[in-house]
Design an enzyme around this catalytic site. Structure first.
Site, PDB file in Angstrom:
ATOM      1  N   VAL A  23       0.675  -1.307  -0.113  1.00 23.57           N
ATOM      2  CA  VAL A  23       0.186  -0.027   0.097  1.00 23.57           C
ATOM      3  C   VAL A  23       1.054   1.189  -0.152  1.00 23.57           C
ATOM      4  O   VAL A  23       0.690   1.986  -0.573  1.00 23.57           O
ATOM      5  CB  VAL A  23      -0.975  -0.032   1.243  1.00 23.57           C
ATOM      6  CG1 VAL A  23      -1.602   1.364   1.396  1.00 23.57           C
ATOM      7  CG2 VAL A  23      -2.066  -1.097   1.117  1.00 23.57           C
ATOM      8  N   VAL A  24       1.889   1.151   0.687  1.00 20.73           N
ATOM      9  CA  VAL A  24       2.573   2.581   1.243  1.00 20.73           C
ATOM     10  C   VAL A  24       3.503   2.744  -0.180  1.00 20.73           C
ATOM     11  O   VAL A  24       3.648   3.818  -0.742  1.00 20.73           O
ATOM     12  CB  VAL A  24       3.694   2.237   2.295  1.00 20.73           C
ATOM     13  CG1 VAL A  24       4.796   3.402   2.445  1.00 20.73           C
ATOM     14  CG2 VAL A  24       2.820   2.434   3.582  1.00 20.73           C
ATOM     15  N   ARG A  25       4.124   1.427  -0.442  1.00 23.84           N
ATOM     16  CA  ARG A  25       5.090   2.010  -1.996  1.00 23.84           C
ATOM     17  C   ARG A  25       4.229   2.121  -3.286  1.00 23.84           C
ATOM     18  O   ARG A  25       4.696   2.989  -3.957  1.00 23.84           O
ATOM     19  CB  ARG A  25       6.039   0.523  -1.771  1.00 23.84           C
ATOM     20  CG  ARG A  25       7.143   0.807  -0.714  1.00 23.84           C
ATOM     21  CD  ARG A  25       8.167   0.063  -0.843  1.00 23.84           C
ATOM     22  NE  ARG A  25       9.017   0.210  -0.079  1.00 23.84           N
ATOM     23  CZ  ARG A  25      10.019  -0.431   0.399  1.00 23.84           C
ATOM     24  NH1 ARG A  25      10.669  -1.506  -0.200  1.00 23.84           N
ATOM     25  NH2 ARG A  25      10.905  -0.086   1.266  1.00 23.84           N
ATOM     26  N   ARG A  72      -8.801  -5.116  18.872  1.00 20.89           N
ATOM     27  CA  ARG A  72     -10.155  -5.041  18.430  1.00 20.89           C
ATOM     28  C   ARG A  72     -10.905  -3.997  19.276  1.00 20.89           C
ATOM     29  O   ARG A  72     -11.009  -3.799  20.377  1.00 20.89           O
ATOM     30  CB  ARG A  72     -10.893  -6.360  18.891  1.00 20.89           C
ATOM     31  CG  ARG A  72     -10.076  -7.778  18.250  1.00 20.89           C
ATOM     32  CD  ARG A  72     -10.681  -8.755  18.701  1.00 20.89           C
ATOM     33  NE  ARG A  72      -9.551 -10.119  18.528  1.00 20.89           N
ATOM     34  CZ  ARG A  72      -9.466 -10.742  17.614  1.00 20.89           C
ATOM     35  NH1 ARG A  72     -10.184 -10.559  16.336  1.00 20.89           N
ATOM     36  NH2 ARG A  72      -8.602 -11.910  17.671  1.00 20.89           N
ATOM     37  N   ASP A 103     -13.504  -9.997   9.001  1.00 17.83           N
ATOM     38  CA  ASP A 103     -15.251  -9.571   8.978  1.00 17.83           C
ATOM     39  C   ASP A 103     -15.568  -8.483   9.891  1.00 17.83           C
ATOM     40  O   ASP A 103     -16.331  -7.756   9.541  1.00 17.83           O
ATOM     41  CB  ASP A 103     -15.872 -10.754   9.035  1.00 17.83           C
ATOM     42  CG  ASP A 103     -15.914 -11.796  10.325  1.00 17.83           C
ATOM     43  OD1 ASP A 103     -14.968 -11.423  10.884  1.00 17.83           O
ATOM     44  OD2 ASP A 103     -16.471 -12.682  10.368  1.00 17.83           O
ATOM     45  N   THR A 126      -6.645 -12.833   7.622  1.00 16.98           N
ATOM     46  CA  THR A 126      -7.009 -13.279   8.826  1.00 16.98           C
ATOM     47  C   THR A 126      -6.601 -14.779   8.687  1.00 16.98           C
ATOM     48  O   THR A 126      -6.554 -15.499   7.571  1.00 16.98           O
ATOM     49  CB  THR A 126      -8.452 -13.131   9.465  1.00 16.98           C
ATOM     50  OG1 THR A 126      -9.056 -14.406  10.183  1.00 16.98           O
ATOM     51  CG2 THR A 126      -9.375 -13.461   8.058  1.00 16.98           C
ATOM     52  N   ASP A 130     -12.085 -17.268   6.806  1.00 19.18           N
ATOM     53  CA  ASP A 130     -13.323 -17.477   7.024  1.00 19.18           C
ATOM     54  C   ASP A 130     -14.223 -16.264   6.093  1.00 19.18           C
ATOM     55  O   ASP A 130     -15.516 -16.105   6.636  1.00 19.18           O
ATOM     56  CB  ASP A 130     -13.826 -17.397   8.411  1.00 19.18           C
ATOM     57  CG  ASP A 130     -13.385 -16.362   9.114  1.00 19.18           C
ATOM     58  OD1 ASP A 130     -12.797 -15.476   8.568  1.00 19.18           O
ATOM     59  OD2 ASP A 130     -13.662 -15.836  10.313  1.00 19.18           O
ATOM     60  N   ARG A 212      -5.027 -52.983  13.095  1.00 19.56           N
ATOM     61  CA  ARG A 212      -4.235 -53.211  11.963  1.00 19.56           C
ATOM     62  C   ARG A 212      -2.882 -52.871  12.240  1.00 19.56           C
ATOM     63  O   ARG A 212      -1.995 -52.866  11.142  1.00 19.56           O
ATOM     64  CB  ARG A 212      -4.976 -52.287  10.863  1.00 19.56           C
ATOM     65  CG  ARG A 212      -4.250 -52.135   9.640  1.00 19.56           C
ATOM     66  CD  ARG A 212      -5.291 -51.399   8.669  1.00 19.56           C
ATOM     67  NE  ARG A 212      -5.175 -49.803   8.913  1.00 19.56           N
ATOM     68  CZ  ARG A 212      -4.052 -49.090   8.804  1.00 19.56           C
ATOM     69  NH1 ARG A 212      -2.957 -49.513   8.317  1.00 19.56           N
ATOM     70  NH2 ARG A 212      -4.140 -47.615   8.994  1.00 19.56           N
TER      71      ARG A 212
HETATM   72  O1  F6P Z   1      -9.339 -14.507  14.181  1.00 18.00           O
HETATM   73  C1  F6P Z   1      -7.918 -14.975  14.106  1.00 18.00           C
HETATM   74  C2  F6P Z   1      -8.045 -15.870  15.576  1.00 18.00           C
HETATM   75  O2  F6P Z   1      -6.652 -16.092  15.692  1.00 18.00           O
HETATM   76  C3  F6P Z   1      -9.039 -16.968  15.525  1.00 18.00           C
HETATM   77  O3  F6P Z   1      -8.605 -18.055  15.119  1.00 18.00           O
HETATM   78  C4  F6P Z   1      -8.985 -16.977  17.144  1.00 18.00           C
HETATM   79  O4  F6P Z   1     -10.162 -17.653  17.636  1.00 18.00           O
HETATM   80  C5  F6P Z   1      -9.166 -15.726  17.765  1.00 18.00           C
HETATM   81  O5  F6P Z   1      -8.279 -15.081  16.671  1.00 18.00           O
HETATM   82  C6  F6P Z   1      -8.185 -15.364  19.101  1.00 18.00           C
HETATM   83  O6  F6P Z   1      -8.278 -14.229  19.284  1.00 18.00           O
HETATM   84  P1  F6P Z   1      -7.270 -13.517  20.410  1.00 18.00           P
HETATM   85  O7  F6P Z   1      -5.963 -13.346  19.678  1.00 18.00           O
HETATM   86  O8  F6P Z   1      -7.947 -12.112  20.715  1.00 18.00           O
HETATM   87  O9  F6P Z   1      -7.339 -14.362  21.594  1.00 18.00           O
END
Ligand code: F6P
Length: 320
Positions: A23-25, A72, A103, A126, A130, A212
């Site tokens: 992005v930067v370059r 987050r 997401d 991520t 997902d 087995r």
């Molecule tokens: O979304 C990425 C992830 O690593 C998930 O696989 C996991 O459930 C979650 O984040 C863990 O979150 P944290 O790092 O906040 O503990």
């Protein structure tokens, strides 16, 4: 477009640094300026932002994590939080924004765009893979390789002691990491949140293998399917096998990104800038059938991505 911001948000993923670098370059190549926003939307709200130069992203393509750091942010889910962030858009003169994350980050970017009209391009980053709308997210390949590396090591000690190992992998409420790591690691069973399973059936398979002459087994459990510890306890109770449990946890998220994640990060980062330059106002970039492209952001926010059932069946056939 003269000045854009870039941030990483949510769980870090190996390859995010390659995306930031691109992005930067790419932006500087086109005569634009880039403001790096620290700690995701939290730093956006607090104005923890600074201009980035070509040298700001030197020597990072091989590093895991994110140099911009991440968070987050609860506050960004509120109108008041987003209003504070917008004040920083004006203060720093941003005309566009690149959001690298999962997401939750995409949803924040969508709301912000709808409320304030700031052009935004999202890049899927991520380890969970997902996100619907893209075949691959940045960080997934490295996480799978980290998990396979761990399974290989566990097999060495499992064979020596003739033990059963349960390996719990990440993926939140999806089984993408479990499926690929299980298939590549030759797991005897793979437990996924997307598909029903029975511990009794897992035990039947184990017993068949044992009769087995199998000396050890590895079962991969996605964290969203069940707790590895609990599965281990139940299997031990039913079979009496010497059972050990390893929860891989955040090990999977660290380390140098694979070449694939570096290339994906580089291509998606550059494409995000290109799309902003062309005047697109709300897109996500991703990869479909091996080609990167820009797509409507809603396609990345709606529906649920399904695991590859064929790969799951194959893993079952091959681990007989
Ligand atoms: O979304 C990425 C992830 O690593 C998930 O696989 C996991 O459930 C979650 O984040 C863990 O979150 P944290 O790092 O906040 O503990």
């Amino acid at each position: 477009m003269q000045r854009i911001g870039v941030l990483t948000s949510g769980g870090d993923a190996p390859g995010m640094n390659a995306a930031i670098r691109a992005v930067v370059r790419k932006a500087i190549y086109h005569g634009m300026e880039v403001i790096g926003i620290k700690r995701g939307f939290a730093g956006f709200i607090e104005g923890d932002m600074e201009p980035m130069q070509v040298g700001s992203v030197a020597d990072i393509i091989q590093r895991g994590g994110t140099i911009l750091r991440t968070a987050r942010s609860e506050e960004f889910t509120t109108r008041a939080g987003r209003a504070r962030a917008y004040a920083n858009v004006e203060r720093f003169g941003l005309q566009g924004l690149v959001v690298i994350g999962g997401d939750g980050s995409f949803e924040g970017a969508r709301r912000f765009h709808e409320e304030y009209g700031l052009p935004v391009v999202c890049i899927p980053g991520t380890i969970d893979n997902d996100i619907p709308g893209t075949d691959m997210t940045i960080g997934f390949d490295t996480a799978v390789n980290n998990a396979v590396d761990a399974i290989n090591k566990i097999r060495d000690t499992a064979t020596s002691h003739e033990r059963l190992f349960i390996v719990e992998v990440m993926g939140r409420n999806t089984g993408f990491i479990a499926l690929e790591a299980g298939l590549a690691g030759g797991a005897e069973s793979i437990l996924l949140p997307e598909l029903p399973f029975s511990v009794e059936e897992v035990c039947d398979r184990l017993m068949r293998g044992y009769r087995r002459g199998k000396l050890h087994s590895v079962i991969v459990v996605a964290e969203g399917a069940a707790s590895g510890l609990e599965i281990g306890r139940q299997i031990k109770q039913i079979t009496g096998f010497d059972t050990k449990v390893t929860v891989l946890g955040h090990l999977q998220r660290g380390g140098t990104p694979t070449a694939q994640d570096r290339i994906l990060g580089s291509r998606l980062g550059a494409l995000a800038v290109e799309l902003l330059r062309k005047g697109h106002r709300q897109l996500a970039v991703g990869v479909r059938n091996g080609r990167v492209g820009g797509f409507a952001l809603e396609q990345f926010l709606q529906g649920k991505k399904m695991i590859d059932l064929e790969a799951y069946r194959l893993a079952g056939i091959l681990s007989i």
